[in-house]
Structures are given as structure tokens and as C-alpha cells.
Design an enzyme around this catalytic site. Structure first.
Site, PDB file in Angstrom:
ATOM      1  N   PHE A  25       0.831  -1.205   0.000  1.00 12.53           N
ATOM      2  CA  PHE A  25       0.000   0.000   0.000  1.00 12.53           C
ATOM      3  C   PHE A  25       0.868   1.259   0.000  1.00 12.53           C
ATOM      4  CE2 PHE A  25      -2.579   3.084   2.568  1.00 12.53           C
ATOM      5  CZ  PHE A  25      -3.688   3.169   1.730  1.00 12.53           C
ATOM      6  N   SER A  93       3.322  -6.877   2.770  1.00 12.98           N
ATOM      7  CA  SER A  93       2.360  -6.017   3.448  1.00 12.98           C
ATOM      8  C   SER A  93       0.962  -6.182   2.846  1.00 12.98           C
ATOM      9  CB  SER A  93       2.850  -4.568   3.394  1.00 12.98           C
ATOM     10  OG  SER A  93       2.150  -3.771   4.312  1.00 12.98           O
ATOM     11  N   MET A  94       0.353  -5.101   2.296  1.00 10.56           N
ATOM     12  CA  MET A  94      -0.937  -5.265   1.631  1.00 10.56           C
ATOM     13  C   MET A  94      -0.817  -6.242   0.469  1.00 10.56           C
ATOM     14  SD  MET A  94      -3.355  -2.530  -0.435  1.00 10.56           S
ATOM     15  CE  MET A  94      -2.306  -2.489  -1.898  1.00 10.56           C
ATOM     16  N   ASP A 194       8.746  -4.517  13.335  1.00  9.72           N
ATOM     17  CA  ASP A 194       8.002  -3.950  12.215  1.00  9.72           C
ATOM     18  C   ASP A 194       7.196  -2.768  12.746  1.00  9.72           C
ATOM     19  OD1 ASP A 194       6.071  -3.379  10.220  1.00  9.72           O
ATOM     20  OD2 ASP A 194       6.050  -5.455   9.536  1.00  9.72           O
ATOM     21  N   HIS A 224       9.892  -3.243   8.382  1.00  6.29           N
ATOM     22  CA  HIS A 224       8.735  -3.657   7.583  1.00  6.29           C
ATOM     23  C   HIS A 224       9.085  -4.028   6.142  1.00  6.29           C
ATOM     24  CE1 HIS A 224       4.604  -4.039   6.375  1.00  6.29           C
ATOM     25  NE2 HIS A 224       4.746  -3.095   5.458  1.00  6.29           N
TER      26      HIS A 224
END
Length: 259
Positions: A25, A93-94, A194, A224
Site C-alpha cells: 500500500f 504487506s498489503m 516492524d 517492515h
């Protein structure tokens, strides 16, 4: 709008095993490009698309939502399926949530799933304010470049458009409900340090999927965006080994370089 330098999509025509990589994202393919190149150099067919609204300016993302982002990776998966005998989905992530939804909805068409610091929820009190706040405030501070490695940076937006964040929240809730439909072998790599996705997210994903073949790897030296961090090589190597275990033809067709 011109695409930011480094944010271009990546495609490589390799062998009969394909990998679809999904970025995060407000991020771009740049965060996964070294991973994509690593897999391509080992003979895999690789697709790393640029999600709509990403890789240009945050104003463009304000006009998009999860349906646009998911449609892009769904289309790329179908293209890979047409030319590859086996296809793996992976994401950061996303992008991890996108990969998990592809696995849940496409079933046997997906051989395995690799996720790095996958997101499962938009956290904090601000998440509950999004339905109203997005009409009052356009953006909030960005989340890009959570990286421990000095000198490493992510090409992403320095602002988060709240309309898009609201859509992300709805998408993650949708994916959470579909996690029990994920049955494929799963490799989940996560960073204990993270600052974007808390440990509760990967823990919930591991607790809700129906996969029996599950491997969890801790990325102790990374934040992250671990694909650009100290543990990047570990991610690349472990994912390639995971793919090779499930698709034994990998590595037997010779190697190829390019993108």
C-alpha cells in the site's frame, strides 16, 4: 502521470513455473524488484505489476480502491496461468493480503503462497474514524521506507490518501473472512521489529488459514520493508527453496537473466 523512477512494473518470460509478486500500500514494484530479479535469474517466469494509483503521485491513488488493486493482480495471475504449469503468489504487506485473497479465490490454480510482513487490519483509533475523516482530511503521514538498512530507501508516497486507507480497511476485513479458504502451502516471513504491521497481523493469518504445510520465518535484522533490508537475501533464498520443493522442475530448465 509519469511513473516514478524505479516504480515501473517488472516482467520476465522464463520457464513453466511462474511467480506473481504484489507490492504494498502506497509502495511500488521497486520494493520487490531485487526479489523479482533473483527469481528471474533462476529461470522462473515473473510478474511484478504496478498497482493502479501507485508509483506516480498520491493524488492518483485517492481515486482508486481495493477493487482496482485486486483486479490488477487477478488479471496478472490469469495471464501467468495461461503460460505456466504452476503459479505461486507472493507479496509484501498489503501485497501479502492480495496474494492471500488470490489463493483463497483461485484454489488449485495457485500452487503456493509466500507473504512478507502481511497486513491483516488497519489498527488504532484512527481506523474507526476513517469513514468520516476521509471526507474532512485528504491525507495523513506516509508509511514508506520502514527499513533498518542504512542507505536503503523505498519508492513510495510520503502521504497516505484517506479515501484509499478507508478502502484498504474494508479490503483487509474482507480478506480476513476468506482466510479459511486458503489451503495451499504457505511461507510466512515476518520482522519482529516492524513499525507498520504489528505481530498480531501475521499471527491472526497463521491462525485462520486452512493450510497444513506452513512455515514461519523470523527476519530478526529487518523492519517492515524487509525485501530491501538486511534479511532480503534470506527472503529470496527461502522463497526459491519453497518454490523448488513444490515445483521440482524449477532449476532444471537452465537459468535466464533479464527483466
Amino acid at each position: 502521470m509519469p511513473v516514478l523512477p524505479g516504480a515501473e512494473p517488472f516482467r520476465h518470460e522464463g520457464g513453466e513455473v511462474g511467480v506473481l509478486l504484489c507490492h504494498g500500500f502506497t509502495g511500488s514494484p521497486q520494493s520487490l524488484r531485487p526479489w523479482a530479479a533473483y527469481l528471474a535469474e533462476r529461470g522462473l517466469t515473473v510478474s511484478l505489476p504496478l498497482l493502479p494509483g501507485h508509483g506516480t503521485r498520491w493524488e492518483d491513488m485517492q481515486l482508486t480502491g481495493w477493487q482496482d488493486w485486486y483486479a490488477e493482480v487477478d488479471r496478472e495471475l490469469r495471464v501467468l496461468r495461461e503460460r505456466c504449469a504452476r503459479v505461486f503468489v507472493a507479496g509484501l504487506s498489503m501485497g501479502g493480503a492480495l496474494a492471500l485473497r488470490l489463493a483463497a479465490r483461485h484454489g488449485d490454480a495457485v500452487t503456493g503462497v509466500v507473504v512478507v510482513n502481511p497486513a491483516n487490519k488497519v489498527h488504532g483509533l484512527s481506523a474507526y474514524a476513517l469513514p468520516v475523516a476521509r471526507h474532512l482530511v485528504r491525507t495523513t503521514k506516509g508509511i514508506a521506507s520502514d527499513i533498518a538498512l542504512e542507505g536503503s530507501a523505498e519508492v513510495g508516497y510520503d502521504r497516505v490518501p484517506l479515501h484509499a486507507a478507508h478502502s484498504l480497511r474494508n479490503f483487509l476485513r474482507l480478506v480476513d473472512g476468506e482466510l479459511p479458504q486458503v489451503t495451499q502451502p504457505l511461507l510466512l516471513l515476518r520482522s519482529p521489529q516492524d513499525h507498520v504491521v504489528p505481530p498480531a497481523d501475521p499471527a491472526r493469518i497463521l491462525g485462520r488459514v486452512s493450510s497444513v504445510d506452513v512455515t514461519e520465518v523470523l527476519l530478526e535484522q529487518s523492519y517492515h520493508v524487509a525485501t530491501l533490508d538486511h534479511d532480503a537475501d534470506r527472503i529470496f533464498e527461502d522463497s526459491f527453496s519453497f518454490i523448488g520443493r513444490l515445483a521440482p522442475s524449477v532449476g532444471k530448465e537452465g537459468t535466464a537473466a533479464g527483466g
